[in-house]
Design an enzyme around this catalytic site. Structure first.
Site, short mmCIF file in Angstrom:
data_model
loop_
_atom_site.label_atom_id
_atom_site.label_comp_id
_atom_site.label_asym_id
_atom_site.label_seq_id
_atom_site.Cartn_x
_atom_site.Cartn_y
_atom_site.Cartn_z
N LYS A 1 169.05 26.82 117.84
CA LYS A 1 167.86 27.25 118.23
C LYS A 1 167.29 28.55 117.04
O LYS A 1 168.14 29.29 116.61
CB LYS A 1 167.96 28.10 119.48
CG LYS A 1 167.93 27.09 120.80
CD LYS A 1 166.41 26.57 120.88
CE LYS A 1 165.74 27.54 122.03
NZ LYS A 1 164.35 27.01 122.40
N GLU B 1 156.55 36.35 120.33
CA GLU B 1 156.60 36.43 122.07
C GLU B 1 156.52 37.90 122.43
O GLU B 1 155.66 37.93 123.32
CB GLU B 1 157.81 35.62 122.37
CG GLU B 1 157.81 34.16 121.95
CD GLU B 1 158.88 33.39 122.23
OE1 GLU B 1 159.39 33.12 123.55
OE2 GLU B 1 159.86 33.45 121.50
N HIS C 1 138.98 24.19 120.63
CA HIS C 1 139.55 23.41 121.65
C HIS C 1 140.97 23.34 121.70
O HIS C 1 141.67 22.15 122.46
CB HIS C 1 138.62 22.51 122.51
CG HIS C 1 137.22 22.68 122.55
ND1 HIS C 1 136.69 23.34 123.89
CD2 HIS C 1 136.31 22.55 121.74
CE1 HIS C 1 135.29 23.37 123.54
NE2 HIS C 1 134.97 23.21 122.17
N SER D 1 169.96 31.49 119.93
CA SER D 1 170.33 31.43 121.24
C SER D 1 171.82 31.46 121.46
O SER D 1 172.51 31.15 120.94
CB SER D 1 169.91 30.07 121.65
OG SER D 1 170.56 29.58 122.96
#
Ligand code: ARG
Length: 461
Positions: free
Chosen positions: A285, A292, A158, A279
């Site tokens: 970043k 992704e 969980h 970025s």
């Protein structure tokens, strides 16, 4: 005028709008190599059946070989008014062999049995390539597991802390499904290895052609048992699409963890510069784009499968033109996986784990409570009672803002007479890990064995 394969019955060519709708060369051209190989095999059975004499067979094979070379070099390409790869290659053959000889090849075959066969040939090749790329990911996981033999981490259910596990155990838990995906491609190949060639349009050929000879020539185990099934079924294509989608899902689940692990809050991994992106506005970043994109492309791979199944649902036997829609979904899966997998294995191979941080979090969140309960069971306490007692320990700790190992002997005795100081033996990550020593468990000895098994499995292919 537009060249067509069915000139006899029609007064004119198709309308431009129909031709545009019908056209598939922009995607089925990738089957040109398989188409020519099929044509060579077909020429041989025409010869064996006495429908081509020796000279004609030689001339046909020579023309097909020139066509193959011209396709490979790019000298021969589909023309604007070729409907599909078969039409285009028949034109190419006639240009090379002349209309008399070139016009003989089409006897006893249909584009229906051709396309069903070529798609299988193509997918069988690509399944091998993809399986090899999956094994690269498996090997990267195995190497990461081998490089961190004793490292502990919080095991979760969980997404909450559950019990400590070894990082190697967790990484291998991602390797096994990928090994099963490779197995799935291998199992699938048994069903894909039947050739529909010789099924004709649907009912088989009347010309005495031998489907078994064509099948053997094209690397199949044998011909299909039923010509209607051979031309009309696409379950083999859909099964390929399922394995590809499952593979995408398996990669996506690991991706999700890498994305979480790379956050400031987790801080479990650092991505290598060469497998992360920056970025354009935020100088600090470092983004997990490989993971992704893998997660995103899983959606696309699933969509390809769903779309194909939706196309097949409700089609009567035998061939229907709807079946032309079977190819783009699986071609998209092949292209997607072949561009994704190399980046994915590179990302996994270069992950840098903060094993100290992972280990320090492993016992937090009262993840040793089960160990307390199981220690009590070994002391002869019924598990129902043991569960209560361990739960009471957690409640006391939570109230006081301390961890289980901070409880004094008096605290323990106050919670239950069964809690003697011996319980401290299991109140450590090392003790907890070592105690889970059945096959498949997270004890270091077992994980070391598991690692060897995984290495052997991966090396078997
Ligand atoms: N291009 C078709 C396909 O991909 C094969 C041709 C069959 N066409 C036909 N009219 N029977 O399925």
């Amino acid at each position: 005028g537009r060249v067509s394969l069915w000139g006899g019955r029609f007064a004119g060519g198709p309308a431009d709008a129909l031709a545009a709708l019908s056209k598939s060369t922009h995607f089925d051209w990738r089957l040109a190599g398989q188409d020519v190989a099929g044509s060579k095999a077909h020429a041989k059975v025409l010869h064996a059946a006495g429908l081509l004499d020796d000279d004609e067979l030689d001339g046909m094979l020579a023309a097909l070989e020139r066509l193959r070379e011209d396709v490979a070099s790019g000298a021969f390409v589909a023309a604007d008014d070729d409907e599909d790869v078969h039409t285009a290659l028949e034109r190419g053959l006639i240009e090379r062999a002349g209309p008399e000889l070139g016009g003989k090849l089409r006897a006893g075959r249909s584009r229906n049995d051709q396309i069903a066969t070529l798609t299988r040939m193509y997918l069988r090749d690509e399944a091998r390539t993809i399986a090899g790329l999956v094994l690269d990911v498996v090997d990267a996981l195995i190497e990461q597991a081998a490089a961190h033999p004793g490292a502990a981490m919080p095991g979760r259910t969980h997404l909450q802390h559950a019990q400590p596990v070894l990082l190697a155990h967790h990484l291998l838990a991602h390797a096994w499904p990928l090994l099963r995906d490779v197995d799935r491609f291998i199992d699938w190949d048994v069903r894909a290895a039947r050739s529909p060639y010789g099924s004709g349009a649907l009912a088989g050929s009347s010309l005495g052609l031998d489907p078994a000879a064509v099948a053997a020539e094209l690397g199949f185990d044998g011909p299909v048992e039923n010509s209607i099934d051979g031309t009309a079924s696409r379950d083999v294509v859909a099964e390929f699409a399922f394995v590809a989608a499952m593979l995408g899902v398996d990669l996506s689940r690991l991706s999700e963890e890498v994305i979480l692990w790379a956050t400031k809050e987790f801080g479990f991994v650092r991505l290598h510069d060469s497998y992360s992106t920056g970025s354009s506005i935020m100088p600090q970043k470092k983004n997990p784009d490989v993971a992704e994109l893998a997660r995103g492309k899983a959606g696309r791979l699933i969509g390809d499968l769903s779309g194909l199944l939706a196309t097949l649902k409700g089609l009567p036997l035998a061939y229907n033109r709807d079946l032309q829609e079977d190819k783009e979904p699986v071609f998209d899966q092949v292209d997607t996986l072949e561009v994704l997998l190399p980046a994915f294995s590179g990302m996994v191979a270069t992950l840098e784990f903060d094993t100290e941080r992972m280990a320090s979090l492993a016992p937090q969140g009262f993840s040793l409570a089960t160990d307390v309960a199981e220690w009590l069971v070994r002391e002869g306490v019924p598990f129902r009672v043991a569960h209560e007692v361990a739960g009471a320990c957690v409640r006391v700790c939570e109230e006081r803002g301390i961890e289980l190992w901070d409880l004094s002997d008096d605290d323990l005795a106050g919670i239950s007479e069964h809690l003697t100081p011996g319980v401290r033996d299991v109140l450590s990550v090392e003790g907890s890990l070592a105690s889970r020593d059945a096959v498949g468990g997270t004890a270091p000895v077992r994980v070391a064995e598991q690692l060897e098994t995984a290495k052997e499995r991966s090396a078997e292919y």
